[in-house]
Write an enzyme that holds these catalytic residues in place. Structure first.
Site, PDB file in Angstrom:
ATOM      1  N   LYS A   1       0.387  -0.964   0.462  1.00  0.00           N
ATOM      2  CA  LYS A   1       0.298  -0.298  -0.387  1.00  0.00           C
ATOM      3  C   LYS A   1       0.960   1.092   0.155  1.00  0.00           C
ATOM      4  O   LYS A   1       0.542   2.125  -0.977  1.00  0.00           O
ATOM      5  CB  LYS A   1      -1.078   0.180   1.330  1.00  0.00           C
ATOM      6  CG  LYS A   1      -2.209  -1.155   0.953  1.00  0.00           C
ATOM      7  CD  LYS A   1      -3.415  -1.263   2.246  1.00  0.00           C
ATOM      8  CE  LYS A   1      -3.996  -1.919   1.179  1.00  0.00           C
ATOM      9  NZ  LYS A   1      -3.979  -3.512   1.776  1.00  0.00           N
TER      10      LYS A   1
HETATM   11  C1  LIG Z   1      -4.717  -5.051   0.953  1.00  0.00           C
HETATM   12  C2  LIG Z   1      -3.523  -6.532   0.996  1.00  0.00           C
HETATM   13  C3  LIG Z   1      -4.197  -6.916  -0.103  1.00  0.00           C
HETATM   14  C4  LIG Z   1      -5.388  -6.625  -1.072  1.00  0.00           C
HETATM   15  O1  LIG Z   1      -4.920  -5.717  -2.065  1.00  0.00           O
HETATM   16  P1  LIG Z   1      -6.320  -5.433  -2.735  1.00  0.00           P
HETATM   17  O2  LIG Z   1      -5.471  -4.440  -3.429  1.00  0.00           O
HETATM   18  O3  LIG Z   1      -7.402  -5.240  -1.316  1.00  0.00           O
HETATM   19  O4  LIG Z   1      -6.951  -6.569  -3.688  1.00  0.00           O
HETATM   20  C5  LIG Z   1      -3.062  -7.701  -0.290  1.00  0.00           C
HETATM   21  N1  LIG Z   1      -2.277  -7.942   1.066  1.00  0.00           N
HETATM   22  C6  LIG Z   1      -1.399  -6.904   1.546  1.00  0.00           C
HETATM   23  C7  LIG Z   1      -0.418  -7.552   2.781  1.00  0.00           C
HETATM   24  C8  LIG Z   1      -2.434  -5.838   1.666  1.00  0.00           C
HETATM   25  O5  LIG Z   1      -1.843  -5.197   2.404  1.00  0.00           O
END
Ligand SMILES: *Cc1c(COP(=O)(O)O)cnc(C)c1O
Length: 474
Positions: free
Chosen positions: A112
């Site tokens: 993120k």
């Molecule tokens: C947010 C997240 C996901 C999922 O990603 P999306 O964009 O919501 O599909 C997968 N793995 C981790 C570690 C995350 O923080």
């Protein structure tokens, strides 16, 4: 470039949709036309560093931000040592076919950061241009909140109010958020579970007067700024995976991507990259026991579940049963027809499901999307297997990606698995998989020992309103 709602109507330019959540008609912001790039563009971009490439990709959408300014924004987001790897996104081979795409080199050790670091810069920039401020209100069960706080800390025109469930996050996740001492970061630990936090946020966000009066906004996973920034690393990964090929062999050379998924934000960016011209063969969607999306891509029936029917798993950031970004896929599927997309979401509101089974046979040929589910046992076995075979420790979410990726391998097509977090974040599951405690490095220990700044609040809407109203930027 203009943006439109997935349920019809125009919304404005890139900077406008950056500051808004849902469109007034409940839809999501999408570009009026998906920009396109060619093999010549890709070859022109090949020598660029990560920030330079991100500028090229983002410039296709952010046509209302002058090029020089965009260069500054990406240079700040991806430079200055914010990412542990000099490449920002390093690729690491696991075996003859599988390669990890390192998206977790940022300050909170999860993917993120890739979008949030850029969004933090760009929000401040757009707000300054408009002489506005923004108070970001959100709820987190871990990764989103810390990525947002680390991207927005210390900014002049943004403050963050982040609700988290008291005592429900890992020690590492708590430390990552609560150790921030910045004045503009407000950590609020609610006596309740994640859903209680989310309900509080929802109730305040539905109160238009409170929202306007206090300049409240969000940076959640439907934000198009985040989606656009994520497209860059798909292009980057393709470029790095084809660096060794001859110019002729590169042209149109297809790779597949495996994506650990929750809200469908990450993989949606991959889909946009493919639709914009990146040679992508398959987009492998990996989910955990909360497998609503796997069911959808296998059958064409979308049946989201409520909070009570969402399991708490050992890949917690994927514990999602209502994938907000899926609407953008359905919009593409329905020929970018806002009326039909709105009708599908009315059907969902009335019946609890959307039936797209007649179109299911087109999901793979037109969009490349295939799917699979990984369970706790799969996760542990995959972490152990990868560790034994290659010496690399992967996190539980990435393990879900590797497990499902292996079900979709094809001869001669490299499979690039997106690493969505670092294993340190989920030490309990790693030690369960490897049968030995995870070494705590000095940096992690210092983080765990740092003083924490957090306010505890009862699950009480009025208390929260008062707390926020006294502290917002105006
Ligand atoms: C947010 C997240 C996901 C999922 O990603 P999306 O964009 O919501 O599909 C997968 N793995 C981790 C570690 C995350 O923080």
């Amino acid at each position: 470039m203009q943006f439109i709602s997935t349920r019809g109507g125009t919304l404005g330019a890139y900077s406008d949709v950056l500051l808004e959540g849902l469109a007034p008609n409940g839809g999501l912001a999408v570009p009026e036309l998906l920009p396109q790039f060619t093999n010549d563009d890709l070859e022109r971009w090949r020598p660029l560093d990560y920030a330079g490439l991100a500028t090229e990709v983002l410039a296709l959408f952010a046509t209302d931000i002058p090029r020089d300014d965009l260069e500054q924004l990406t240079a700040h987001a991806y430079g200055g040592g914010r990412f542990a790897s000099e490449d920002v996104v390093p690729l690491q081979k696991l075996d003859a076919q599988l390669t990890l795409v390192g998206l977790s080199e940022g300050p909170t050790l999860a993917f993120k950061d890739m979008a949030m670091q850029y969004l933090g810069q760009t929000l401040d920039y757009v707000l300054a241009k408009r002489d506005r401020v923004l108070n970001v209100l959100g709820a987190t069960s871990g990764d989103t909140g810390s990525a947002a706080e680390h991207a927005l800390r210390g900014r002049e025109r943004v403050s963050v109010f982040m609700l988290s469930p008291q005592g429900r996050m890992s020690a590492f996740q708590r430390a990552q958020m609560y150790s921030l001492q910045d004045e503009n970061v407000h950590n609020i630990a609610v006596k309740g579970v994640f859903d209680d936090c989310q309900n509080l946020v929802k109730r305040l966000a539905e109160d238009i007067d409170f929202k306007r009066g206090n300049n409240i906004g969000a940076v959640n996973s439907i934000n198009f700024g985040r989606i656009s920034a994520q497209i860059a690393y798909y292009v980057w990964a393709w470029l790095r995976a084809t660096d060794e090929l001859s110019a002729d062999a590169r042209d149109g050379f297809e790779v597949s991507f495996a994506v650990p998924s929750g809200n469908f934000g990450n993989i949606l960016s991959g889909l946009y990259a493919k639709l914009m011209g990146l040679p992508v063969r398959k987009l492998v969607l990996a989910v955990n026991e909360n497998n609503v999306l796997d069911e959808f891509f296998r059958t064409g029936f979308y049946r989201p579940r409520n909070a009570e029917n969402t399991l708490a798993t050992s890949s917690p950031s994927m514990d999602v049963s209502r994938a907000s970004n899926l609407e953008r896929f359905v919009f593409e599927l329905l020929g970018r027809d806002g009326g039909r997309t709105a009708a599908a979401w009315s059907e969902l509101a009335e019946t609890g499901e959307i039936d797209l089974s007649v179109a299911q046979h087109t999901f793979e040929p037109l969009f490349g999307i295939v799917s699979g589910t990984s369970t706790h046992a799969d996760r542990l076995a995959t972490i152990r297997g990868v560790h034994d075979a290659s010496g690399v420790t992967i996190d539980p979410h990435t393990a879900d990606g590797v497990k499902v990726a292996r079900e979709h391998l094809e001869d001669g097509v490299p499979m690039l698995v997106l690493e969505t977090a670092k294993p340190q974040k989920f030490a309990d599951t790693i030690s369960e998989a490897l049968g030995s405690p995870v070494d705590v490095d000095a940096e992690t220990q210092a983080l765990l020992d740092a003083p924490q700044r957090v306010v505890e609040l009862d699950d009480d809407e009025q208390l929260l309103r008062d707390f926020i109203a006294e502290r917002v930027l105006r």
